[in-house]
Design a protein around this motif. Sequence first.
Motif, PDB file in Angstrom:
ATOM      1  N   ILE A   1      47.105  31.354  35.404  1.00 48.28           N
ATOM      2  CA  ILE A   1      46.659  30.340  35.773  1.00 48.28           C
ATOM      3  C   ILE A   1      45.247  30.036  35.900  1.00 48.28           C
ATOM      4  CG2 ILE A   1      46.857  28.824  37.935  1.00 48.28           C
ATOM      5  CD1 ILE A   1      49.697  30.120  38.392  1.00 48.28           C
ATOM      6  N   ALA A   2      44.519  31.082  36.338  1.00 53.86           N
ATOM      7  CA  ALA A   2      43.003  30.832  36.536  1.00 53.86           C
ATOM      8  C   ALA A   2      42.348  30.635  34.983  1.00 53.86           C
ATOM      9  CB  ALA A   2      42.732  32.207  37.144  1.00 53.86           C
ATOM     10  N   ARG A   3      42.847  31.284  34.172  1.00 48.88           N
ATOM     11  CA  ARG A   3      42.162  31.226  32.790  1.00 48.88           C
ATOM     12  C   ARG A   3      42.448  29.865  32.287  1.00 48.88           C
ATOM     13  NH1 ARG A   3      43.707  34.214  28.697  1.00 48.88           N
ATOM     14  NH2 ARG A   3      45.948  34.610  29.455  1.00 48.88           N
ATOM     15  N   ALA A   4      43.651  29.556  32.358  1.00 52.27           N
ATOM     16  CA  ALA A   4      43.815  27.822  31.956  1.00 52.27           C
ATOM     17  C   ALA A   4      43.107  26.829  32.655  1.00 52.27           C
ATOM     18  CB  ALA A   4      45.454  27.615  32.055  1.00 52.27           C
ATOM     19  N   ALA A   5      43.074  27.250  33.830  1.00 51.54           N
ATOM     20  CA  ALA A   5      42.049  26.288  34.678  1.00 51.54           C
ATOM     21  C   ALA A   5      40.589  26.313  34.356  1.00 51.54           C
ATOM     22  CB  ALA A   5      42.126  26.775  36.108  1.00 51.54           C
ATOM     23  N   PHE A   6      40.099  27.561  33.785  1.00 52.91           N
ATOM     24  CA  PHE A   6      38.686  27.609  33.453  1.00 52.91           C
ATOM     25  C   PHE A   6      38.564  27.042  32.095  1.00 52.91           C
ATOM     26  CE2 PHE A   6      38.257  31.858  35.881  1.00 52.91           C
ATOM     27  CZ  PHE A   6      37.747  31.135  37.094  1.00 52.91           C
ATOM     28  N   ASP A   7      39.695  27.013  31.151  1.00 58.11           N
ATOM     29  CA  ASP A   7      39.511  26.388  29.978  1.00 58.11           C
ATOM     30  C   ASP A   7      39.380  24.750  30.068  1.00 58.11           C
ATOM     31  OD1 ASP A   7      39.614  26.611  27.260  1.00 58.11           O
ATOM     32  OD2 ASP A   7      41.595  25.898  27.107  1.00 58.11           O
ATOM     33  N   ARG A   8      40.417  24.568  31.093  1.00 58.12           N
ATOM     34  CA  ARG A   8      40.155  23.016  31.438  1.00 58.12           C
ATOM     35  C   ARG A   8      38.894  22.591  31.935  1.00 58.12           C
ATOM     36  NH1 ARG A   8      44.997  24.062  33.997  1.00 58.12           N
ATOM     37  NH2 ARG A   8      44.142  23.495  36.079  1.00 58.12           N
ATOM     38  N   GLY A   9      38.276  23.376  32.836  1.00 59.03           N
ATOM     39  CA  GLY A   9      37.288  23.022  33.441  1.00 59.03           C
ATOM     40  C   GLY A   9      35.890  23.128  32.261  1.00 59.03           C
ATOM     41  N   ARG A  10      35.854  23.893  31.521  1.00 57.47           N
ATOM     42  CA  ARG A  10      34.993  23.970  30.334  1.00 57.47           C
ATOM     43  C   ARG A  10      34.983  22.701  29.511  1.00 57.47           C
ATOM     44  NH1 ARG A  10      34.366  29.582  27.052  1.00 57.47           N
ATOM     45  NH2 ARG A  10      32.418  28.389  26.549  1.00 57.47           N
ATOM     46  N   ALA A  11      36.463  22.234  29.156  1.00 60.61           N
ATOM     47  CA  ALA A  11      36.560  20.924  28.297  1.00 60.61           C
ATOM     48  C   ALA A  11      36.152  19.974  29.200  1.00 60.61           C
ATOM     49  CB  ALA A  11      37.979  20.657  28.128  1.00 60.61           C
ATOM     50  N   ALA A  12      36.408  19.825  30.683  1.00 63.14           N
ATOM     51  CA  ALA A  12      35.923  18.696  31.478  1.00 63.14           C
ATOM     52  C   ALA A  12      34.440  18.655  31.592  1.00 63.14           C
ATOM     53  CB  ALA A  12      36.441  18.914  32.802  1.00 63.14           C
ATOM     54  N   LEU A  13      33.750  19.615  31.470  1.00 62.40           N
ATOM     55  CA  LEU A  13      32.280  19.891  31.559  1.00 62.40           C
ATOM     56  C   LEU A  13      31.674  19.341  30.089  1.00 62.40           C
ATOM     57  CD1 LEU A  13      31.548  23.292  33.047  1.00 62.40           C
ATOM     58  CD2 LEU A  13      31.181  21.091  33.933  1.00 62.40           C
ATOM     59  N   ARG A  14      32.011  19.644  29.111  1.00 63.46           N
ATOM     60  CA  ARG A  14      31.867  19.063  27.900  1.00 63.46           C
ATOM     61  C   ARG A  14      31.737  17.482  27.682  1.00 63.46           C
ATOM     62  NH1 ARG A  14      34.117  24.005  26.027  1.00 63.46           N
ATOM     63  NH2 ARG A  14      35.953  23.013  25.600  1.00 63.46           N
ATOM     64  N   GLU A  15      32.765  16.980  28.379  1.00 61.35           N
ATOM     65  CA  GLU A  15      33.151  15.511  28.407  1.00 61.35           C
ATOM     66  C   GLU A  15      32.477  15.017  29.591  1.00 61.35           C
ATOM     67  OE1 GLU A  15      37.219  15.227  28.252  1.00 61.35           O
ATOM     68  OE2 GLU A  15      37.362  16.363  26.197  1.00 61.35           O
ATOM     69  N   GLY A  16      31.781  15.536  30.251  1.00 66.40           N
ATOM     70  CA  GLY A  16      30.956  14.941  31.472  1.00 66.40           C
ATOM     71  C   GLY A  16      31.867  14.791  32.761  1.00 66.40           C
ATOM     72  N   ARG A  17      33.060  15.102  32.647  1.00 69.84           N
ATOM     73  CA  ARG A  17      33.919  14.973  33.961  1.00 69.84           C
ATOM     74  C   ARG A  17      33.664  16.170  34.815  1.00 69.84           C
ATOM     75  NH1 ARG A  17      38.852  15.816  32.506  1.00 69.84           N
ATOM     76  NH2 ARG A  17      38.241  16.629  30.107  1.00 69.84           N
ATOM     77  N   LEU A  18      32.765  15.665  35.760  1.00 73.69           N
ATOM     78  CA  LEU A  18      32.462  16.958  36.674  1.00 73.69           C
ATOM     79  C   LEU A  18      33.346  16.821  37.885  1.00 73.69           C
ATOM     80  CD1 LEU A  18      28.477  16.250  37.232  1.00 73.69           C
ATOM     81  CD2 LEU A  18      29.593  17.833  35.761  1.00 73.69           C
TER      82      LEU A  18
END
Length: 624
Positions: free
Chosen positions: A281-298
């Motif tokens: 769950i943590a790894r999937a969340a980190f992956d989503r977080g990195r994608a959100a960062l790249r798209e500017g969705r803080l």
Amino acid sequence: MAAVLLLGEHPALADPGEPAEVEARRLVHVLGYVAMDYGGCVANGAVTSVIEYDEQLALLGEAILVATRIQPSALEREAGDLAQGIVSVRELVEAKVAADRVAIAARGARDRVASAFRLAEAPLSRPDAERGAALYQENCAICHGPTGHADTRRAASLVPHPANFHDASIAEQLAPVGVESAVRFGVSGTAMVPFTFLSARDRWDLAFHVVGLHHPEPGESSRPLDLPDYSMVELAVRSDADLRAELSARGIPAERHAALLAELRRRVAYGGEAASHPLSIARAAFDRGRAALREGRLADAREALSTAQLDGIDAAEASVRTVKEALADDLGDGAFALRAALAAGATTDTLDAGMATLLRDATYAEVALARSGVAPGRLVAQVSSRLALRELAAAALFLAALAAAAPSRSRRVVHVASGAALLLALAAWVAAALAHLAGFWRTLTAGATISLALAALAGAAALGRRRGARQVSSHDPLHGGLSRGGRAAVFAAALLACFGAAFSALDAALGVSLPVAPPAVAGVLIALALLAAGAALVTRASRAAARRWASPPAWLACLLCVPLAGRAVAALQLCGLLPLHRLPLPRFTALGIYPAVETCLVQAALLGLALAGVARGRRAEGAC
């Protein structure tokens, strides 16, 4: 295509000058190859294939040089001498010992290298069956055959012959992690070259497909009742031989193994039926977080980071500590620092690098847990008791000082509240675990109850000081007794403080999964017994000194609220209810010390109250 791990094929080592992590990955690849292939060139103390045997010695010799070269870059302080572990493997190979001894030594050396560099040897997301099949037909079928039988014209012209994935002697030893490594690094002395154009996700899709070729499609039947739960990472690092051994250990008859392996390799690995570890769950969340960062969705990145810590890192802390203490600390510290950096408006590159580091560490932790199997009962009990002590220590001292500070007529309600809160916390934890409540609500429960306890204590102190002042002015012989409202506030403080801390302790020590392992329960019971004994000693020693709220035990109670307050503020920050501004100080969770402006302000206010109580008490005594 994925013939690297097969008998008779030899992986290439790293080229000098490559990054240390890449060289470490190649070392892991070579050691895994030696562990599997040695038995094919030595039998009963005699060499059966001189070419294969000499090649293994040469590979191990080069591996020693590489390990010596990359040693200074190791991330783990306790990693030790990586080269020495490989030297030991080479000495066993030179002595032509039994294959199982070489395999154990090689896998041990491989695990030390993976630990030293925290190599993330697992897929980030669930593999795609259709994509894996397409990649196989596009890149591998020409040599290994459309169905994996290596029966093509191209295969007949190659020496050594490509692997037949339906050959049990080969298929039983394959694990997706080894196939992925083989596809990435290629094989020297064979037609297999590194497929550098494939992404990490492509390699894992392909690896799971290759390992599944040996098994028939399970059909449309429902999940077998005797099929054990395996996470996707566990299936990634286990070979069929490993799975068969574990099925046998569970008492499942051998005639059921083929059907269950087909179910695991062809269905469970690709669907939602695989068990989900908190670190997944943590790894999937980190992956989503990195994608959100790249798209500017803080805002989405902040939510993903909170999910990773609440539902992943915190829930898995007890398990990770049974494998590596430092890794559990680094995951917790890293998540705290990254949340503060996100709140402070750090650059996208900085935040992405921080999430990448946490993703690597979480992946390594899950792989290490998958490879380690079940931790010894003594270790589970030790870790559980230590976590319980860490969470309950502040509350236990707080309650002991509160009982000592309260007059005799109020001590009884403190003890009753403490016992009731422990039972309530256990019942609440069982209900939360059975209902699968998210980490947000579990953390909020602990933080909110401790905060309410501090407020109740403040009310009790205010009532006690007011009544004490009246008694001093009238020379009341009761000297410090609390009013009914004061005793009620003491009861509320004791109940809430103990409930919040006990719930947090149970969640940390036992909250990974149900049913709970008996050693973990034993560890918590040990911790509770020690804390009860300590609280009784503190109460007995200070009882004679307890006369009113301005007495030294009362000041001690206020001081002991400091770590409890730090824990409450940190929990509310983790839930996103309070802001987080980090200070350049170390973090000591056992003492409730979190390097944040908000935490320090609340704790400083409590210290100020303690000092004010001292001054007020001295003035009152002077007035008498």
